[in-house]
Design a protein around this motif. Structure first.
Motif, PDB file in Angstrom:
ATOM      1  N   ASP A  97       0.840  -1.208   0.000  1.00  0.00           N
ATOM      2  CA  ASP A  97       0.000   0.000   0.000  1.00  0.00           C
ATOM      3  C   ASP A  97       0.872   1.254   0.000  1.00  0.00           C
ATOM      4  OD1 ASP A  97      -2.275  -1.549   0.000  1.00  0.00           O
ATOM      5  OD2 ASP A  97      -2.477  -1.528   2.184  1.00  0.00           O
ATOM      6  N   VAL A  98       1.799   1.296  -0.926  1.00  0.00           N
ATOM      7  CA  VAL A  98       2.756   2.392  -0.976  1.00  0.00           C
ATOM      8  C   VAL A  98       2.183   3.527  -1.818  1.00  0.00           C
ATOM      9  CG1 VAL A  98       3.915   1.365  -2.971  1.00  0.00           C
ATOM     10  CG2 VAL A  98       5.143   3.008  -1.545  1.00  0.00           C
ATOM     11  N   SER A  99       2.544   4.747  -1.456  1.00  0.00           N
ATOM     12  CA  SER A  99       2.133   5.936  -2.203  1.00  0.00           C
ATOM     13  C   SER A  99       3.273   6.948  -2.187  1.00  0.00           C
ATOM     14  CB  SER A  99       0.864   6.558  -1.610  1.00  0.00           C
ATOM     15  OG  SER A  99       1.098   7.013  -0.291  1.00  0.00           O
ATOM     16  N   PHE A 100       3.442   7.615  -3.309  1.00  0.00           N
ATOM     17  CA  PHE A 100       4.445   8.669  -3.464  1.00  0.00           C
ATOM     18  C   PHE A 100       3.738   9.915  -3.966  1.00  0.00           C
ATOM     19  CE2 PHE A 100       6.918  11.092  -6.553  1.00  0.00           C
ATOM     20  CZ  PHE A 100       7.980  11.512  -5.772  1.00  0.00           C
ATOM     21  N   GLN A 101       4.073  11.059  -3.382  1.00  0.00           N
ATOM     22  CA  GLN A 101       3.459  12.304  -3.816  1.00  0.00           C
ATOM     23  C   GLN A 101       4.439  13.459  -3.643  1.00  0.00           C
ATOM     24  OE1 GLN A 101      -0.016  13.235  -1.515  1.00  0.00           O
ATOM     25  NE2 GLN A 101       1.019  13.030   0.455  1.00  0.00           N
ATOM     26  N   THR A 102       4.280  14.431  -4.510  1.00  0.00           N
ATOM     27  CA  THR A 102       5.077  15.641  -4.463  1.00  0.00           C
ATOM     28  C   THR A 102       4.275  16.765  -5.094  1.00  0.00           C
ATOM     29  OG1 THR A 102       7.174  16.683  -5.107  1.00  0.00           O
ATOM     30  CG2 THR A 102       6.200  15.142  -6.655  1.00  0.00           C
ATOM     31  N   LEU A 103       4.568  17.985  -4.678  1.00  0.00           N
ATOM     32  CA  LEU A 103       3.906  19.185  -5.187  1.00  0.00           C
ATOM     33  C   LEU A 103       4.980  20.158  -5.644  1.00  0.00           C
ATOM     34  CD1 LEU A 103       1.349  20.876  -5.668  1.00  0.00           C
ATOM     35  CD2 LEU A 103       1.565  21.720  -3.319  1.00  0.00           C
ATOM     36  N   VAL A 104       4.936  20.507  -6.917  1.00  0.00           N
ATOM     37  CA  VAL A 104       5.891  21.447  -7.501  1.00  0.00           C
ATOM     38  C   VAL A 104       5.181  22.784  -7.664  1.00  0.00           C
ATOM     39  CG1 VAL A 104       7.419  21.926  -9.437  1.00  0.00           C
ATOM     40  CG2 VAL A 104       7.062  19.565  -8.691  1.00  0.00           C
ATOM     41  N   ASP A 105       5.606  23.751  -6.875  1.00  0.00           N
ATOM     42  CA  ASP A 105       5.025  25.097  -6.902  1.00  0.00           C
ATOM     43  C   ASP A 105       6.066  26.057  -7.468  1.00  0.00           C
ATOM     44  OD1 ASP A 105       3.709  27.491  -6.516  1.00  0.00           O
ATOM     45  OD2 ASP A 105       3.003  26.997  -4.502  1.00  0.00           O
TER      46      ASP A 105
ATOM     47  N   ARG B 197      11.474  21.744  -2.728  1.00  0.00           N
ATOM     48  CA  ARG B 197      10.637  20.634  -3.158  1.00  0.00           C
ATOM     49  C   ARG B 197      10.536  19.624  -2.019  1.00  0.00           C
ATOM     50  NH1 ARG B 197      10.012  23.970  -6.371  1.00  0.00           N
ATOM     51  NH2 ARG B 197      10.318  23.911  -8.632  1.00  0.00           N
ATOM     52  N   ARG B 198       9.396  18.974  -1.947  1.00  0.00           N
ATOM     53  CA  ARG B 198       9.175  17.969  -0.920  1.00  0.00           C
ATOM     54  C   ARG B 198       8.678  16.686  -1.572  1.00  0.00           C
ATOM     55  NH1 ARG B 198       5.066  18.330   4.323  1.00  0.00           N
ATOM     56  NH2 ARG B 198       5.500  16.233   5.142  1.00  0.00           N
TER      57      ARG B 198
ATOM     58  N   HIS C  80      13.184  16.855   1.741  1.00  0.00           N
ATOM     59  CA  HIS C  80      13.065  18.257   1.362  1.00  0.00           C
ATOM     60  C   HIS C  80      14.299  18.626   0.542  1.00  0.00           C
ATOM     61  CE1 HIS C  80       9.613  19.352   4.003  1.00  0.00           C
ATOM     62  NE2 HIS C  80      10.061  18.310   4.685  1.00  0.00           N
ATOM     63  N   TYR C  81      14.039  19.175  -0.625  1.00  0.00           N
ATOM     64  CA  TYR C  81      15.120  19.544  -1.542  1.00  0.00           C
ATOM     65  C   TYR C  81      15.033  21.033  -1.815  1.00  0.00           C
ATOM     66  CZ  TYR C  81      17.801  19.918  -5.876  1.00  0.00           C
ATOM     67  OH  TYR C  81      18.689  20.304  -6.845  1.00  0.00           O
ATOM     68  N   LEU C  82      16.143  21.750  -1.603  1.00  0.00           N
ATOM     69  CA  LEU C  82      16.208  23.194  -1.796  1.00  0.00           C
ATOM     70  C   LEU C  82      16.979  23.487  -3.069  1.00  0.00           C
ATOM     71  CD1 LEU C  82      15.587  26.015  -0.650  1.00  0.00           C
ATOM     72  CD2 LEU C  82      17.779  25.908   0.552  1.00  0.00           C
ATOM     73  N   ASN C  83      16.334  24.234  -3.985  1.00  0.00           N
ATOM     74  CA  ASN C  83      16.982  24.571  -5.256  1.00  0.00           C
ATOM     75  C   ASN C  83      18.128  25.556  -5.035  1.00  0.00           C
ATOM     76  OD1 ASN C  83      15.163  22.953  -6.559  1.00  0.00           O
ATOM     77  ND2 ASN C  83      13.747  24.619  -7.026  1.00  0.00           N
TER      78      ASN C  83
END
Length: 226
Positions: A157-165, A171-172, A223-226
């Motif tokens: 029951d794995v799920s991956f999600q990310t939101l690019v704003d 980025r998370r 968490h990834y910082l550009n």
């Protein structure tokens, strides 16, 4: 890279009630009424991918092979003269001024969600080669070089999600699942050695909405910082 699991019992596999891969794409914009005109803005794109039980193999060295394929090195280089060099520097300077002066960037959001009832991830370790690129004994870039030992993670029951704003500089990436079962194997024909097991107690979520779906599940956030 991605293989869907099939039942091993029986001569022929039965017809599946659901497809192996379902892709949902949704695009919407916010409308603003100003007098007799209506303007649209702030677009949002939602991409949802649903996978059936599958297995995949992860090899981080594939990034180097893809980069070498998409960005080939030229066989020879020509030294530019001073006039072309000045023109190139002027173009870079004008682009910099244009980017600084035009600080209004378009507002957009991209939401990506991937889910699967069972994902078996095999993680391979690349073999480091510190020899210089011009060494004749060095293997070519298109040849895969990995170690014999590897790790296997079974995620249910794995799920991956990310939101690019576009307005956010960070980025998370979030991965959540019900159970994690980690195995180590020295070679393909050797026996598995379990080294990690994480699960959730379903009894604690009986009084919650949707049966406590996702409550207290193992979760990994990056968490990834550009």
């Amino acid at each position: 890279m991605l293989k869907f699991l099939r039942p091993t019992n029986g001569d022929s596999p039965p017809l599946r009630a659901h497809p192996d891969l379902v892709l949902e794409f949704k695009y919407c914009e916010k409308s603003v009424q100003r007098g007799h005109t209506r303007r649209f803005g702030q677009p949002r794109t939602d991409v949802t991918v649903t996978l059936q039980s599958c297995c995949s193999e992860l090899d981080v060295s594939i990034v180097d092979r893809i980069t070498a394929l998409l960005n080939p090195q030229p066989l020879c280089k020509r030294n530019p003269n001073k006039f072309s060099g000045d023109k190139h520097s002027m173009n870079q300077q004008s682009c910099f001024y244009q980017a600084v002066e035009n600080s209004s960037l378009p507002v957009s959001k991209l939401c990506i969600k991937i889910s699967s009832p069972l994902l078996i991830m095999k993680h391979r370790f690349p073999t480091p080669d510190l020899r210089p690129i011009h060494d004749m004994d060095r293997p070519p870039w298109w040849k895969r070089s990995v170690r014999r030992d590897f790790l296997t993670f079974e995620l249910s029951d794995v799920s991956f999600q990310t939101l690019v704003d576009s307005r956010e500089s960070s980025r998370r990436y979030e991965v959540q699942c019900r159970d994690i079962y980690g195995l180590f194997q020295e070679a393909d024909n050797d026996s598995f050695i379990p080294f990690i097991r994480t699960s959730v107690d379903d009894k604690n979520g009986n009084s919650l909405p949707d049966g406590g779906q996702g409550f207290g599940w193992p979760r990994y956030s990056l968490h990834y910082l550009n």
